[in-house]
Design a protein around this motif. Sequence first.
Motif, PDB file in Angstrom:
ATOM      1  N   PHE A  57       0.805  -1.220   0.000  1.00 37.17           N
ATOM      2  CA  PHE A  57       0.000   0.000   0.000  1.00 37.17           C
ATOM      3  C   PHE A  57       0.841   1.275   0.000  1.00 37.17           C
ATOM      4  O   PHE A  57       0.618   2.184  -0.793  1.00 37.17           O
ATOM      5  N   GLU A  69       0.661   1.017  -3.781  1.00 37.86           N
ATOM      6  CA  GLU A  69      -0.637   1.182  -4.437  1.00 37.86           C
ATOM      7  C   GLU A  69      -1.299   2.492  -4.067  1.00 37.86           C
ATOM      8  O   GLU A  69      -1.691   3.293  -4.927  1.00 37.86           O
ATOM      9  N   ALA A  70      -1.457   2.735  -2.752  1.00 37.74           N
ATOM     10  CA  ALA A  70      -2.161   3.940  -2.302  1.00 37.74           C
ATOM     11  C   ALA A  70      -1.397   5.208  -2.665  1.00 37.74           C
ATOM     12  O   ALA A  70      -1.989   6.228  -3.032  1.00 37.74           O
ATOM     13  N   GLY A 111      -3.742   2.782   2.230  1.00 35.73           N
ATOM     14  CA  GLY A 111      -4.625   1.671   1.927  1.00 35.73           C
ATOM     15  C   GLY A 111      -5.609   1.397   3.042  1.00 35.73           C
ATOM     16  O   GLY A 111      -6.081   0.272   3.199  1.00 35.73           O
TER      17      GLY A 111
END
Length: 294
Positions: A57, A69-70, A111
Amino acid sequence: MKKRFYLLTIFLLLLLSACGTSPSSSEESKGNTSLSTLEKAKKEGSITIGFANEKPFAYQDENGKLTGEAVEVARAVLKNLGINEMKGVLTEFGSLIPGLNAKRFDMITAGMYITPERCEEVIFANPEYTLGAALGVKANNPLNLKSYEDIKSNPNAKVGVMAGAIEHNYLKDSGIPEKQISIVPDIPSAISALLSGRVDAVTMTGPSLEAMLESANSKEIVRVKDFEQPIINGNPIQGYGASAFRKEDTEFRDAFNAELQKLKESGELLKIIEPFGFTENELPGETTADELCK
């Protein structure tokens, strides 16, 4: 008399000069403090984010770059808003919301799952992914743990979970007593607890567990492939993750949502999250933060 008149004239000139400059200075000061978080970030071209160093994340890679990802979703959205620089503040997961509200940073990109409890303290953007839980155990799964129910039914089994993680709630809601739950601050601690035998399993999201396995680089830890998702209130659990903002920053959240929606509609969101182990199955669809906060 002339001297007194001369001094009085100088005094009046100084007074007028002060009156002429004070409002301007005051207005400038007022203008700076009245900028919203979004306006300030746009003006400065940068923003400070809170993250918990949890793959996939949000984390720092081997070169010290903030990614995940975040982070990458937020980076794409913020860039479209004219904010090109992100400064990260590493924070334990359980301290992210207090840190945000204490203004140590201006948004959370970790996340974080949207839950009604968290919605009492912060406002969330719409979700950028959806995930279930996962379970990691020692190789060969000595206690044959394939579900939270298996942990519950074995009083000798102990499970590790990160502080502040939603899986802690899932464990409690599944009826697992606190004496069987061990709180760990981060992924390295989870690895250590599992390898040392202090816990028999660790639970977190699938991508987080995959990142843990990669980090551990050990054949002694494996993912339970046939793990059964816990049933809470009659429904299989499913978490939705998003960026979080302070309650007063609705303008910022709304602008973020507008750009995030564009990424979803163009297919760009999937391209951004795919390198971090997410697939089309993890896309959130049309689920909104408002729905998840209820």
